[in-house]
Scaffold this active site. Sequence first.
Site, PDB file in Angstrom:
ATOM      1  N   ASN A  43      15.319  -0.013   2.238  1.00 15.61           N
ATOM      2  CA  ASN A  43      16.652   0.531   2.563  1.00 15.61           C
ATOM      3  C   ASN A  43      16.997   0.392   4.036  1.00 15.61           C
ATOM      4  O   ASN A  43      16.087   0.311   4.863  1.00 15.61           O
ATOM      5  CB  ASN A  43      16.687   2.019   2.186  1.00 15.61           C
ATOM      6  CG  ASN A  43      17.152   2.222   0.763  1.00 15.61           C
ATOM      7  OD1 ASN A  43      18.079   1.564   0.309  1.00 15.61           O
ATOM      8  ND2 ASN A  43      16.500   3.144   0.058  1.00 15.61           N
TER       9      ASN A  43
ATOM     10  N   ASP B 203      19.602   2.316  -9.862  1.00 16.50           N
ATOM     11  CA  ASP B 203      20.877   2.963 -10.172  1.00 16.50           C
ATOM     12  C   ASP B 203      21.224   2.806 -11.657  1.00 16.50           C
ATOM     13  O   ASP B 203      21.791   3.707 -12.273  1.00 16.50           O
ATOM     14  CB  ASP B 203      21.990   2.374  -9.292  1.00 16.50           C
ATOM     15  CG  ASP B 203      21.669   2.527  -7.821  1.00 16.50           C
ATOM     16  OD1 ASP B 203      21.201   3.613  -7.439  1.00 16.50           O
ATOM     17  OD2 ASP B 203      21.847   1.568  -7.062  1.00 16.50           O
TER      18      ASP B 203
ATOM     19  N   ALA C 158       0.816  -1.223   0.000  1.00 12.88           N
ATOM     20  CA  ALA C 158       0.000   0.000   0.000  1.00 12.88           C
ATOM     21  C   ALA C 158       0.846   1.268   0.000  1.00 12.88           C
ATOM     22  O   ALA C 158       0.317   2.379   0.027  1.00 12.88           O
ATOM     23  CB  ALA C 158      -0.930  -0.005   1.212  1.00 12.88           C
TER      24      ALA C 158
ATOM     25  N   ASN D 254      13.799  -0.110   9.717  1.00 10.10           N
ATOM     26  CA  ASN D 254      13.586  -1.064   8.623  1.00 10.10           C
ATOM     27  C   ASN D 254      14.210  -2.438   8.856  1.00 10.10           C
ATOM     28  O   ASN D 254      13.713  -3.444   8.340  1.00 10.10           O
ATOM     29  CB  ASN D 254      14.090  -0.463   7.305  1.00 10.10           C
ATOM     30  CG  ASN D 254      13.207   0.682   6.841  1.00 10.10           C
ATOM     31  OD1 ASN D 254      12.155   0.931   7.438  1.00 10.10           O
ATOM     32  ND2 ASN D 254      13.609   1.367   5.788  1.00 10.10           N
TER      33      ASN D 254
ATOM     34  N   HIS E  45      24.022   0.026  -2.836  1.00  9.30           N
ATOM     35  CA  HIS E  45      22.988   1.008  -3.163  1.00  9.30           C
ATOM     36  C   HIS E  45      22.945   2.114  -2.111  1.00  9.30           C
ATOM     37  O   HIS E  45      22.015   2.210  -1.331  1.00  9.30           O
ATOM     38  CB  HIS E  45      21.612   0.327  -3.299  1.00  9.30           C
ATOM     39  CG  HIS E  45      20.516   1.317  -3.546  1.00  9.30           C
ATOM     40  ND1 HIS E  45      20.409   2.032  -4.729  1.00  9.30           N
ATOM     41  CD2 HIS E  45      19.512   1.758  -2.755  1.00  9.30           C
ATOM     42  CE1 HIS E  45      19.384   2.851  -4.654  1.00  9.30           C
ATOM     43  NE2 HIS E  45      18.811   2.715  -3.463  1.00  9.30           N
TER      44      HIS E  45
ATOM     45  N   ASP F 139       0.246  -5.491   3.515  1.00 10.10           N
ATOM     46  CA  ASP F 139       0.758  -4.268   4.145  1.00 10.10           C
ATOM     47  C   ASP F 139       0.107  -4.188   5.518  1.00 10.10           C
ATOM     48  O   ASP F 139      -0.823  -4.955   5.813  1.00 10.10           O
ATOM     49  CB  ASP F 139       0.400  -3.018   3.293  1.00 10.10           C
ATOM     50  CG  ASP F 139       1.295  -1.811   3.603  1.00 10.10           C
ATOM     51  OD1 ASP F 139       1.396  -1.426   4.779  1.00 10.10           O
ATOM     52  OD2 ASP F 139       1.896  -1.246   2.671  1.00 10.10           O
TER      53      ASP F 139
HETATM   54  P1  NAD Z   1       6.163   4.267   2.021  1.00  9.73           P
HETATM   55  O1  NAD Z   1       6.202   4.753   3.417  1.00  9.73           O
HETATM   56  O2  NAD Z   1       5.370   5.033   1.027  1.00  9.73           O
HETATM   57  O3  NAD Z   1       5.627   2.773   1.980  1.00  9.73           O
HETATM   58  C1  NAD Z   1       6.138   1.789   2.799  1.00  9.73           C
HETATM   59  C2  NAD Z   1       5.025   0.827   3.132  1.00  9.73           C
HETATM   60  O4  NAD Z   1       5.542  -0.185   3.994  1.00  9.73           O
HETATM   61  C3  NAD Z   1       3.855   1.493   3.894  1.00  9.73           C
HETATM   62  O5  NAD Z   1       2.645   1.273   3.195  1.00  9.73           O
HETATM   63  C4  NAD Z   1       3.871   0.805   5.246  1.00  9.73           C
HETATM   64  O6  NAD Z   1       2.580   0.626   5.809  1.00  9.73           O
HETATM   65  C5  NAD Z   1       4.494  -0.523   4.878  1.00  9.73           C
HETATM   66  N1  NAD Z   1       4.989  -1.271   6.008  1.00  9.73           N
HETATM   67  C6  NAD Z   1       5.605  -0.818   7.139  1.00  9.73           C
HETATM   68  N2  NAD Z   1       5.866  -1.845   7.963  1.00  9.73           N
HETATM   69  C7  NAD Z   1       5.411  -2.960   7.347  1.00  9.73           C
HETATM   70  C8  NAD Z   1       5.390  -4.330   7.694  1.00  9.73           C
HETATM   71  N3  NAD Z   1       5.879  -4.778   8.848  1.00  9.73           N
HETATM   72  N4  NAD Z   1       4.848  -5.193   6.808  1.00  9.73           N
HETATM   73  C9  NAD Z   1       4.342  -4.774   5.645  1.00  9.73           C
HETATM   74  N5  NAD Z   1       4.311  -3.492   5.272  1.00  9.73           N
HETATM   75  C10 NAD Z   1       4.855  -2.601   6.109  1.00  9.73           C
HETATM   76  O7  NAD Z   1       7.681   4.116   1.531  1.00  9.73           O
HETATM   77  P2  NAD Z   1       8.206   3.888   0.028  1.00  9.73           P
HETATM   78  O8  NAD Z   1       8.459   5.193  -0.601  1.00  9.73           O
HETATM   79  O9  NAD Z   1       7.322   2.918  -0.644  1.00  9.73           O
HETATM   80  O10 NAD Z   1       9.646   3.230   0.337  1.00  9.73           O
HETATM   81  C11 NAD Z   1       9.744   1.970   0.925  1.00  9.73           C
HETATM   82  C12 NAD Z   1      11.185   1.591   1.137  1.00  9.73           C
HETATM   83  O11 NAD Z   1      11.862   1.453  -0.109  1.00  9.73           O
HETATM   84  C13 NAD Z   1      11.996   2.605   1.927  1.00  9.73           C
HETATM   85  O12 NAD Z   1      12.821   1.938   2.843  1.00  9.73           O
HETATM   86  C14 NAD Z   1      12.837   3.292   0.872  1.00  9.73           C
HETATM   87  O13 NAD Z   1      14.027   3.843   1.382  1.00  9.73           O
HETATM   88  C15 NAD Z   1      13.111   2.133  -0.052  1.00  9.73           C
HETATM   89  N6  NAD Z   1      13.536   2.479  -1.407  1.00  9.73           N
HETATM   90  C16 NAD Z   1      14.491   1.715  -1.975  1.00  9.73           C
HETATM   91  C17 NAD Z   1      14.924   1.964  -3.255  1.00  9.73           C
HETATM   92  C18 NAD Z   1      15.953   1.095  -3.902  1.00  9.73           C
HETATM   93  O14 NAD Z   1      16.517   1.495  -4.927  1.00  9.73           O
HETATM   94  N7  NAD Z   1      16.232  -0.091  -3.426  1.00  9.73           N
HETATM   95  C19 NAD Z   1      14.370   3.043  -3.973  1.00  9.73           C
HETATM   96  C20 NAD Z   1      13.396   3.813  -3.376  1.00  9.73           C
HETATM   97  C21 NAD Z   1      12.992   3.525  -2.075  1.00  9.73           C
HETATM   98  C1  LMR Z   2      16.776   5.877  -4.159  1.00  5.44           C
HETATM   99  O1  LMR Z   2      17.891   5.633  -4.594  1.00  5.44           O
HETATM  100  O2  LMR Z   2      16.008   6.678  -4.725  1.00  5.44           O
HETATM  101  C2  LMR Z   2      16.281   5.160  -2.934  1.00  5.44           C
HETATM  102  O3  LMR Z   2      17.284   4.403  -2.341  1.00  5.44           O
HETATM  103  C3  LMR Z   2      15.580   6.040  -1.965  1.00  5.44           C
HETATM  104  C4  LMR Z   2      16.476   7.022  -1.285  1.00  5.44           C
HETATM  105  O4  LMR Z   2      16.463   7.045  -0.043  1.00  5.44           O
HETATM  106  O5  LMR Z   2      17.156   7.794  -1.945  1.00  5.44           O
END
Ligand code: NAD
Ligand code: LMR
Length: 339
Positions: free
Chosen positions: A126, A157, A12, A101, A186, A36
């Site tokens: 992350n 990336d 979600a 996280n 990352h 979620d």
């Molecule tokens: P967000 O807050 O919009 O969504 C995160 C979701 O996780 C929420 O809906 C929340 O309710 C849910 N959540 C929290 N605890 C939970 C649990 N125990 N079980 C299931 N769901 C749970 O955040 P987002 O923008 O979607 O980002 C999510 C993650 O992805 C962050 O940690 C962000 O840093 C990471 N991210 C990683 C990359 C990458 O390149 N790997 C890129 C962008 C974001």
């Molecule tokens: C990204 O690269 O966009 C993600 O890892 C989210 C962030 O925290 O920058």
Amino acid sequence: MSGLKVSVLGAAGGIGQPLSLLLKLNDKIDQLSLFDVFNTPGVGADLSHINTDSSAKAFLPTSKEDTTQLAEALKGSNLVIIPAGVPRKPGMTRDDLFNINAGIVKSLAEGIAENCPEAFVLIISNPVNSTVPIVAETLKAKGVFNAKRLFGVTTLDIVRANTFISQLFPEESKASDFNINVIGGHSGETIVPLYSVGKSKSFYEKLSEQQKNDLIHRVQFGGDEVVQAKNGTGSATLSMAYAGYKLAESILNAVSGKSDVVECTFLNFDDSIKGSKEAKKLVGDLDFFSLPVLLGKNGIEEVKYEILNEINDDEKKLLSVAIEQLSKNIEKGVEFSKK
Ligand code: NAD
Ligand code: LMR
């Protein structure tokens, strides 16, 4: 292979929703499972109206102690994608997200171990450099770890590296012309784009030293651009959903028999994967690292470590900085999972 079940944990959220939408359009997927801790019924009802042939089913725990919904969501899953967890705000590093996280990812990994231990697992949450080791150690502790099936998602990336170089050559190139290998980890300086190798080389060599440095810096800190532009409301979601879907799609294609599928991913070097030993030696003996891998029916078939022998002296310097930082990030994840 068809009739696959794919689960999104964090469905979600900002990434979870558009990622689930893209997955709903993939005809290899039969069941889409949306988990979620809030709002999944709404997201599930919405997606379920789309007239593609997969079902979309929502799972929401009734309390913090309720693990039945996660179990139901995961049972029978072939592939699980985890974007659950908090995103950054301006001024934060990805490592600042660790305290919240790490625990979320660990508990979801325990659910995977218990309910779908054979699934391919893609980690978006992350800090990826630490959350992937946490998942690996959690699955190992449960006796179900398979390194071929664990993927840290670093695809954003690559997506950025492709876009940013094409923006420097608008007349001569399109973003889709490129598929830059981005290796390492990352976050910040652990992200190492290899512009000197392959198709980008001839373009890259036309740049001044300053332009080269700026381009590499932009890829390494591209996430910050989005965090700042979103001004406290989150980090990359739409480009991340695209990138996460791209990796998932490649895995599903390879599982379904497509050959020569290569993607970069943050993987665990395990003897079961061809090229792991050679790769590990070339990256300071780290256990986890992002490199291009060949995908097959069982997941990661082979690490394409040879690319490390083709990089230039500047990239070697970037690599040694990345290795030093990564080793601390990995250690932090491993230590956490042992607690
Ligand atoms: P967000 O807050 O919009 O969504 C995160 C979701 O996780 C929420 O809906 C929340 O309710 C849910 N959540 C929290 N605890 C939970 C649990 N125990 N079980 C299931 N769901 C749970 O955040 P987002 O923008 O979607 O980002 C999510 C993650 O992805 C962050 O940690 C962000 O840093 C990471 N991210 C990683 C990359 C990458 O390149 N790997 C890129 C962008 C974001
Ligand atoms: C990204 O690269 O966009 C993600 O890892 C989210 C962030 O925290 O920058």
